[in-house]
Each structure stands twice: as structure tokens, then as C-alpha cells.
Motif scaffolding. Structure first.
Motif, mmCIF file in Angstrom:
data_model
loop_
_atom_site.group_PDB
_atom_site.id
_atom_site.type_symbol
_atom_site.label_atom_id
_atom_site.label_comp_id
_atom_site.label_asym_id
_atom_site.label_seq_id
_atom_site.Cartn_x
_atom_site.Cartn_y
_atom_site.Cartn_z
ATOM 1 N N GLU A 46 1.042 -1.136 -0.040
ATOM 2 C CA GLU A 46 -0.197 0.568 0.026
ATOM 3 C C GLU A 46 1.104 1.524 0.191
ATOM 4 N N CYS A 47 2.281 0.879 -0.403
ATOM 5 C CA CYS A 47 3.292 1.990 0.291
ATOM 6 C C CYS A 47 2.659 3.290 -1.332
ATOM 7 N N PRO A 48 2.867 5.179 -0.983
ATOM 8 C CA PRO A 48 2.049 6.044 -1.477
ATOM 9 C C PRO A 48 2.990 6.191 -2.334
ATOM 10 N N GLY A 49 3.771 5.543 -3.751
ATOM 11 C CA GLY A 49 4.337 5.595 -4.756
ATOM 12 C C GLY A 49 5.624 5.927 -4.098
ATOM 13 N N PRO A 50 6.249 6.671 -5.491
ATOM 14 C CA PRO A 50 7.442 6.839 -4.598
ATOM 15 C C PRO A 50 8.411 8.005 -3.814
ATOM 16 N N LEU A 51 9.498 7.901 -3.208
ATOM 17 C CA LEU A 51 8.884 8.847 -2.392
ATOM 18 C C LEU A 51 9.013 9.488 -2.638
ATOM 19 N N LYS A 52 8.926 10.991 -1.960
ATOM 20 C CA LYS A 52 8.803 12.559 -2.212
ATOM 21 C C LYS A 52 9.905 12.691 -0.782
ATOM 22 N N LEU A 53 10.493 13.708 -1.351
ATOM 23 C CA LEU A 53 11.328 14.153 -0.085
ATOM 24 C C LEU A 53 11.185 15.902 -0.300
ATOM 25 N N ASP A 54 11.395 16.513 0.652
ATOM 26 C CA ASP A 54 12.208 18.124 0.783
ATOM 27 C C ASP A 54 13.149 18.481 1.420
ATOM 28 N N PHE A 55 14.324 19.584 0.240
ATOM 29 C CA PHE A 55 14.664 19.957 1.543
ATOM 30 C C PHE A 55 14.891 21.086 2.823
ATOM 31 N N CYS A 68 4.033 10.798 2.784
ATOM 32 C CA CYS A 68 4.989 9.708 2.795
ATOM 33 C C CYS A 68 5.312 9.463 4.170
ATOM 34 N N TYR A 69 5.657 10.874 5.477
ATOM 35 C CA TYR A 69 5.675 9.855 6.989
ATOM 36 C C TYR A 69 4.445 10.238 7.316
ATOM 37 N N LYS A 70 3.011 10.163 6.738
ATOM 38 C CA LYS A 70 2.368 9.590 7.313
ATOM 39 C C LYS A 70 2.480 8.203 6.733
ATOM 40 N N TYR A 71 2.746 7.443 6.075
ATOM 41 C CA TYR A 71 2.729 6.211 5.382
ATOM 42 C C TYR A 71 3.483 5.688 6.472
ATOM 43 N N PHE A 72 4.563 6.134 6.809
ATOM 44 C CA PHE A 72 5.762 5.525 7.703
ATOM 45 C C PHE A 72 5.443 5.384 9.232
ATOM 46 N N THR A 73 5.236 6.158 9.660
ATOM 47 C CA THR A 73 4.537 6.432 10.465
ATOM 48 C C THR A 73 2.787 5.566 11.643
ATOM 49 N N GLU A 74 2.452 5.399 9.945
ATOM 50 C CA GLU A 74 1.300 4.296 10.132
ATOM 51 C C GLU A 74 2.187 3.145 9.965
ATOM 52 N N LEU A 75 2.817 2.957 9.797
ATOM 53 C CA LEU A 75 3.633 1.467 9.621
ATOM 54 C C LEU A 75 4.133 0.804 11.028
ATOM 55 N N VAL A 76 4.689 1.427 11.397
ATOM 56 C CA VAL A 76 5.604 1.528 12.261
ATOM 57 C C VAL A 76 4.663 0.784 13.519
ATOM 58 N N SER A 77 3.401 2.122 13.934
ATOM 59 C CA SER A 77 2.306 2.090 14.712
ATOM 60 C C SER A 77 1.842 0.378 14.931
ATOM 61 N N LYS A 78 1.067 -0.183 13.749
ATOM 62 C CA LYS A 78 0.939 -1.039 12.890
ATOM 63 C C LYS A 78 1.871 -2.404 13.346
ATOM 64 N N PHE A 79 3.459 -1.833 12.999
ATOM 65 C CA PHE A 79 3.778 -2.858 13.099
ATOM 66 C C PHE A 79 4.327 -3.113 15.024
ATOM 67 N N GLY A 80 4.174 -1.831 15.331
ATOM 68 C CA GLY A 80 4.106 -2.032 17.382
ATOM 69 C C GLY A 80 2.848 -3.019 18.069
ATOM 70 N N PRO A 114 6.956 4.551 18.913
ATOM 71 C CA PRO A 114 6.783 5.026 17.930
ATOM 72 C C PRO A 114 7.897 6.116 17.833
ATOM 73 N N VAL A 115 7.796 6.420 16.717
ATOM 74 C CA VAL A 115 8.009 7.475 16.192
ATOM 75 C C VAL A 115 7.821 9.044 16.335
ATOM 76 N N LYS A 116 8.716 9.494 17.242
ATOM 77 C CA LYS A 116 8.952 10.767 17.908
ATOM 78 C C LYS A 116 9.466 11.842 16.998
ATOM 79 N N LYS A 117 10.170 11.925 16.250
ATOM 80 C CA LYS A 117 10.437 12.845 15.137
ATOM 81 C C LYS A 117 11.511 12.381 13.753
ATOM 82 N N GLN A 118 10.961 13.623 12.594
ATOM 83 C CA GLN A 118 10.386 13.713 12.325
ATOM 84 C C GLN A 118 11.612 12.406 11.307
#
Length: 499
Positions: A38-47, A62-74, A86-90
Motif C-alpha cells: 500500500e506504499c503511496p508510490g515513489p518516496l517524496k522528499l523536501d530540502f 510519506c511521513y504519514k505512511y511510515f508512522t502508520e507502518l511503525v504503529s501497525k507493526f508495534g 513510536p516515531v518521535k522525530k520527523q
């Protein structure tokens, strides 16, 4: 900085294990596998940049997706008594930090040159069997190394030879696929190149009568590739960590008698041609049978090999000279066969190249038994037991410089000529401290090593008037000769057309 880079994004799970349950391996990890679809496509990054930090942060989706991934895994792990923080830092990728503000604009310009939309996929393969390269386009495989390659390599290859990148050395070349196996295990912060933005050095005057000259500072090499048996290590310019630095013993203070009239000259020389440098690391398998009996397969191999403690495989890390290497040493020799040899581990080459373990050296007593004129009463300034295997390039300069300084202090009364026989880098690191110069960056050092010929030597001489050391003319000419390719001949046929 290249326009395309490989970007690693890692999610670190800090696990506090409770009751063990093997179902975790299947239930939790299968959940991750499904969620990855369910990954939302290519990784999007900002400088992002602020003060002394430049990096790339994940965009909102992308940030929302990875934090949810950690939450589900946890949540899945919690069923088995394992707590996942849980993810504490960006989530982000650090490009530069802890640098002086004067470099900010230049670093930002380089960072902007990175193509954040570049595709980046690889397959990680663990080395399961050692392979010694026999051709220039082959990759040495070392146990403990990992090879990164394009996941499409197996489909493109017809003979199971793949093109990949070594994690240990950063070298790219062909390697035999069956000697590796696919793995999901990877590592971070493997530094394969570094760029020094500002290089400052105050030149020291060279004493030559009443004249003064300055030694030019070489420019950093443009290419980041490296061919001199190197295992790359992060240097202090890359990332600063609060780590205790092991201090080398302070050398004895030098006191010069006023009536001393003989200056000292220090000559540093590289060894002759080595078996492993010419025939590759597989020369041991080629020349020894399973019982350790030696049989040369080329006229440039020694006729016999001294027996040593342990097995003959110790020669793989501690190779002897070739026949030509012995001839090079004989031609370069100074005719001082009666001068005793002092075995000094302090002038051994950079320990950063021996992360997989040191060679098992011949002891002075063993060398003496094999006919070498070794002084068994000599006590080294840096015994092997004092080696710091975490030594960086500055530590290598410091160890070698202090060892050579102690050696010349040992001979301060009588003066005269002192010879240090070491490796290619010894010409640089054993003289630079005496010349009152700072260590070079590791890339410049490696570039110099590749240019030192076999039995090449460098001489520095003491000026009695100023008590400073300066570069002098080498007392012996260098030896230049062509490379002779090995001939493999199974059938010889001559055509009358040639006559």
C-alpha cells in the motif's frame, strides 16, 4: 557531488523483548509485507536547512505512511510482549551537519545538485565464500562484505556473473553470483568517499644553506575511485561523535649537545614487488597444496618459502617478495648487509586497511632463524599489543610520526644515516611530522600511495643551524621497468606466412 545518489530510508525499531514467541516472525512480518503493497508510490522528499544542518525530510503523505507502518507493526509486536517505540522525530536524511556557517552556501549548492527523483533500487547480497579476483574487471569477495547490485542483474546475466558494488571498499566490478546469497540485511554510514571543502596548510621553510623554498600542496584528486587495497573508514570531517580518543605516548624530549657536528639523514623506502600485488590474493591456493607444500608456478615466484607458525594460509595477509622484488631490493640496496635489522611494528601501514584482522607476523626470533640479521635485543617503540584497531588516518600519521621521531632521537648523538623500510605510505607518514606539516586528508594520502614505485625512497635531512628537517635528494636513483604480461601457452604454431 554527483547528480544521482542512492538514498537509504531506514525505520529503526527499538525492541524490548518479553516472552519469546516464534509466531512473531511470521505474523508481524507478514503484516509489514502486506502493508508495503500500500506504499503511496515513489518516496517524496523536501530540502530543509537551518543553522548548521542540511537535509531532506519526508513529505506529508510519506511521513504519514511510515508512522502508520511503525504503529501497525508495534501493535502486532505488543501481542507477544515486545514494545516498539513510536516515531518521535520527523523521518529525514541528513546531508550535512555540525559545519561552520561560512560553508553553508557552498554546501547548499551541492545539495541542490542531487536529483531527488532519481530511481534507486538494489539487491543486497551477503558474501558466503571468498573469491580472489584474477582479472582487472573482477571484484574481490571477502567474508563479512555485502554487495549491492541492480535487482535485474540475474535476468540479464547468462553465466551468473553480476555487476555490483562492494560495501567494504565501494569498488564496482563483476563478481560470481554463486559466491553470494541474497539477504535483507544492510548497514548504514558506509563512507566510500569524502570531499574536503577547505584545505589550509602553512608551508615550512626548507633549509638549504641560506635559501628557502616551499613545498606545493597537491590538489585533491577528482575521481573518488580507489585501487590501493583500502578499507574505507569515516574520517573526522564526515561526522563528529563524542568518542574517547586514545592518546599515543608522548615522545621523549630531544636535547642536542652543542658540539654535535654530524647531521642526521632519514631515508624511508618502500618494499619491493610483492607476490599478492602481482599474482593476486589467490596465489596461495595456486602455489600450496593441501599439506602446505610450496611449488612455484612462475619464474617470478621464489624458489622456496620459509615455514611459519600456523598454516601456509598466513601468507595470504603477509606475502613475500617476488623474484623480481628481491632483485629490485638488491639493486637499490646500500651494501650494508652487516648492519643489524630492528623490527619496529610502529611503522606498520594504516590499521584502517586491516579491519578483518592483522597478519600473523614472523617474530624477530623466527626471522633470525631464517637467516636475517635481526637484533633480538631491540625493544620497539610501538609493540603490536599497543595497536589501536579504531585508528583513523590522523592516528596513522601520529603513530608513524612519533615512531620515526623516536628513532631519530635514538641516534641523536652519533648522527648519520637512518633507514626505515616500510610500505608506500611510510614515505609520507614517517617524514611529515618531522617536516612540521599537518596530516593530509585520507584521499590525498591514498593518491600519494598509488604513485610510490617499488623500492622508491624519500630522504629528509637535518639542518644543524636551524635544527629543522627538510626534503633532500634521494641518495639512490629510482628503478623504472616495464610490465611483462603473463603468458599462458597451450599450443604453439608458426605459419610460413610470417617468414
Amino acid at each position: 557531488m554527483p547528480s544521482i545518489v542512492d538514498i537509504f530510508v531506514l525505520v529503526t525499531f527499538q525492541l524490548n523483548r518479553g516472552p519469546a514467541d516464534d509466531n512473531l516472525d511470521t505474523e508481524a512480518l507478514n503484516m509489514i509485507s502486506e502493508y508495503l503493497d500500500e506504499c503511496p508510490g515513489p518516496l517524496k522528499l523536501d530540502f530543509f536547512n537551518q543553522n548548521n544542518f542540511i537535509g531532506c525530510f519526508l513529505k506529508d503523505n510519506c511521513y504519514k505512511y511510515f508512522t502508520e507502518l511503525v504503529s501497525k507493526f508495534g501493535a502486532e509486536c505488543k501481542k507477544y510482549g515486545i514494545n516498539v517505540e513510536p516515531v518521535k522525530k520527523q523521518l529525514h536524511i541528513t546531508l550535512a551537519y555540525q559545519y561552520s556557517s561560512e560553508y553553508h552556501e557552498e554546501l547548499m549548492q551541492q545539495a541542490r545538485g542531487i536529483d531527488l527523483n532519481a530511481a534507486c533500487q538494489w539487491e543486497v547480497r551477503r558474501v558466503k565464500k571468498t573469491y580472489h579476483a584474477t582479472l582487472e574487471d573482477e571484484l574481490d569477495l571477502i567474508i563479512g562484505d555485502y554487495v549491492f547490485m541492480d535487482p535485474n542483474e540475474p535476468t540479464r546475466s547468462t553465466d551468473q556473473w553480476y555487476f555490483g558494488t562492494s560495501w567494504l571498499t565501494g569498488r564496482q566490478s563483476m563478481f560470481p553470483g554463486p559466491y553470494t546469497e541474497r539477504t535483507s540485511e544492510t548497514w548504514t554510514w558506509a563512507l566510500h568517499a569524502s570531499e574536503l571543502l577547505v584545505q589550509k596548510e602553512t608551508p615550512s621553510p626548507v633549509c638549504n644553506g641560506d635559501s628557502h623554498a616551499h613545498m606545493p600542496l597537491p590538489k585533491p584528486p577528482k575521481a573518488s575511485g580507489e585501487t590501493y587495497e583500502a578499507v574505507w573508514k569515516a574520517d573526522p570531517t564526515y561526522a563528529k561523535v563524542n568518542k574517547e580518543v586514545k592518546k599515543s605516548p608522548v615522545p621523549r624530549k630531544e636535547v642536542r649537545p652543542q658540539d654535535l657536528g654530524i647531521p642526521r639523514s632519514l631515508v624511508v623506502m618502500r618494499h619491493g614487488e610483492r607476490m599478492d600485488f602481482l599474482f593476486g590474493r589467490s596465489w596461495v591456493d595456486l602455489c600450496f597444496d593441501d599439506d602446505g607444500n610450496y611449488r612455484p608456478s612462475d619464474l617470478n615466484m621464489p624458489k622456496s618459502m620459509p615455514k611459519r607458525a600456523g598454516t601456509h594460509y598466513e601468507y595470504a595477509k603477509d606475502a613475500p617478495l617476488t623474484t623480481l622484488g628481491s632483485f629490485q631490493a638488491h639493486l637499490t640496496g646500500m651494501g650494508q648487509a652487516t648492519v643489524p635489522l630492528h623490527v619496529e611494528p610502529g611503522i606498520f601501514e594504516w590499521l584502517g586497511w586491516y579491519q578483518l584482522g592483522l597478519p600473523k607476523f614472523f617474530t624477530p626470533t623466527e626471522l633470525k632463524s631464517h637467516g636475517f640479521n635481526v637484533d633480538l635485543s631491540y625493544k620497539p617503540f610501538v609493540p603490536i599489543t599497543k595497536f589501536d584497531m579504531e585508528e583513523n588516518i590522523e592516528g596513522y600519521y601520529r603513530r608513524s610520526g612519533e615512531t620515526s621521531r623516536n628513532i631519530v632521537i635514538r641516534h641523536q648523538q652519533e648522527g648519520g644515516n637512518i633507514l626505515i623500510l616500510g610500505h608506500a605510505g611510510s614515505l609520507e607518514v614517517c617524514t611529515r611530522q618531522l617536516l612540521r606539516k599537518t596530516p593530509r586528508p585520507d584521499r590525498d594520502f591514498r593518491d600519494l600511495c598509488a604513485k610510490v614505485p617499488y623500492c622508491g625512497l624519500l630522504s629528509i635531512t637535518e639542518c644543524l643551524r636551524t635544527q629543522k628537517w627538510s626534503m633532500g635528494d634521494a641518495p639512490i636513483l629510482s628503478l623504472t621497468h616495464g610490465q611483462n604480461k603473463q603468458m599462458v601457452m597451450t599450443k604453439l604454431s608458426l605459419s610460413l606466412d610470417y617468414f
